[in-house]
Motif scaffolding. Structure first.
Motif, short mmCIF file in Angstrom:
data_model
loop_
_atom_site.label_atom_id
_atom_site.label_comp_id
_atom_site.label_asym_id
_atom_site.label_seq_id
_atom_site.Cartn_x
_atom_site.Cartn_y
_atom_site.Cartn_z
N UNK A 148 49.84 43.87 44.22
CA UNK A 148 48.53 43.32 43.86
C UNK A 148 48.18 43.71 42.43
N UNK A 149 47.47 42.80 41.75
CA UNK A 149 46.99 43.05 40.41
C UNK A 149 45.54 42.61 40.33
N UNK A 150 44.70 43.40 39.64
CA UNK A 150 43.32 43.01 39.43
C UNK A 150 43.05 43.01 37.93
N UNK A 151 42.41 41.94 37.44
CA UNK A 151 42.15 41.83 36.00
C UNK A 151 41.04 40.83 35.74
N UNK A 152 40.27 41.05 34.65
CA UNK A 152 39.31 40.05 34.22
C UNK A 152 40.00 38.99 33.37
N UNK A 153 39.60 37.74 33.55
CA UNK A 153 40.18 36.63 32.78
C UNK A 153 39.04 35.79 32.20
N UNK A 154 39.18 35.46 30.91
CA UNK A 154 38.21 34.58 30.27
C UNK A 154 37.74 35.11 28.94
N UNK A 155 37.14 34.23 28.15
CA UNK A 155 36.60 34.61 26.86
C UNK A 155 35.12 34.90 26.99
N UNK A 156 34.27 33.87 26.78
CA UNK A 156 32.83 34.06 26.91
C UNK A 156 32.44 34.36 28.35
N UNK A 157 32.92 33.54 29.28
CA UNK A 157 32.65 33.73 30.70
C UNK A 157 33.90 34.31 31.36
N UNK A 158 33.74 35.46 32.00
CA UNK A 158 34.89 36.15 32.59
C UNK A 158 34.78 36.23 34.11
N UNK A 159 35.93 36.15 34.76
CA UNK A 159 36.00 36.32 36.21
C UNK A 159 36.98 37.45 36.52
N UNK A 160 36.61 38.28 37.48
CA UNK A 160 37.54 39.29 37.97
C UNK A 160 38.46 38.61 38.98
N UNK A 161 39.77 38.68 38.73
CA UNK A 161 40.76 37.99 39.54
C UNK A 161 41.62 39.00 40.30
N UNK A 162 41.84 38.73 41.57
CA UNK A 162 42.81 39.50 42.37
C UNK A 162 44.04 38.64 42.54
N UNK A 163 45.17 39.15 42.05
CA UNK A 163 46.46 38.45 42.15
C UNK A 163 47.31 39.15 43.20
N UNK A 164 47.83 38.38 44.14
CA UNK A 164 48.74 38.93 45.15
C UNK A 164 50.07 38.21 45.02
#
Length: 211
Positions: free
Chosen positions: A166-182
């Motif tokens: 599993x990986x967790x990371x924020x993605x985006x420039x102005x608007x960011x989302x925290x993403x969980x990658x499995x």
């Protein structure tokens, strides 16, 4: 410390007890500048110099909770900062596990090493480098935690994630989302919440220099 206990008690019921236990064992005051130590257990980001911040405790808790770290795991952390999040991950994976923390700023990497040493944490290796490229020499990783926002999920980090990892990371420039990658047969990416992080700087981030 009453302030620390109040902070952690406020997260009970929302955050896994193993994460709260790990956070209770890490002295956050050792990872903030000396003049800010009386604010170490406020639930807010704090400046650590060089335009960087230490994440708010609730964000460290949420990211650690999403990762579901187990004892003995090998973890990659990108954006090591002052070393606090690496310390929490190290407490979760335990003495049989290992955390590799990549920080691009030499002064911060050196400070993180000092802070971890002061806290008596021995299972974290801090590496100075471009975290957007991961750390292929120790891959694959059971878990990857990224504390800076990328324009998209960096390909090297996808490649360095263990099957079942599993990986967790924020993605985006102005608007960011925290993403969980499995990672299973392929990659499953789930949006979890809106967040605000500093940009990930590097070849697979927002260029080579701070924006």
């Amino acid at each position: 410390m009453d302030q620390k206990k109040r902070l952690l008690d406020g997260m009970r019921g929302r955050i896994n007890e193993s994460v709260l236990d790990a956070m209770s064992r890490v002295p956050r005051e050792l990872f903030v500048p000396e003049q800010l130590r009386d604010r170490a257990y406020e639930d807010t980001p704090l400046p650590i110099g060089l335009g960087q911040t230490i994440s708010a405790p609730h964000m460290v808790a949420i990211m650690s909770d999403l990762l579901d770290v187990r004892p003995g795991m090998k973890i990659l952390e990108v954006g090591g900062g002052s070393g606090y999040h690496a310390a929490v991950l190290a407490a979760l994976t335990g003495p049989q596990g290992r955390v590799y923390s990549v920080e691009r700023m030499a002064d911060l990497a050196a400070a993180a090493r000092r802070n971890l040493r002061a806290a008596g944490i021995e299972n974290v290796t801090v590496v100075e480098g471009d975290g957007s490229l991961g750390l292929p020499e120790h891959a694959p990783y059971d878990r990857i935690s990224v504390a800076a926002s990328a324009p998209k999920i960096p390909e090297p980090l996808k490649e360095q994630l263990q099957v079942g990892g599993k990986m967790v990371l924020p993605v985006g420039g102005g608007s960011q989302e925290l993403i969980l990658v499995t990672r299973k047969n392929g990659l499953l990416a789930e949006e979890k919440m809106g967040v605000i992080f500093v940009p990930l700087i590097g070849k697979e981030g927002f260029g080579e220099r701070q924006i």
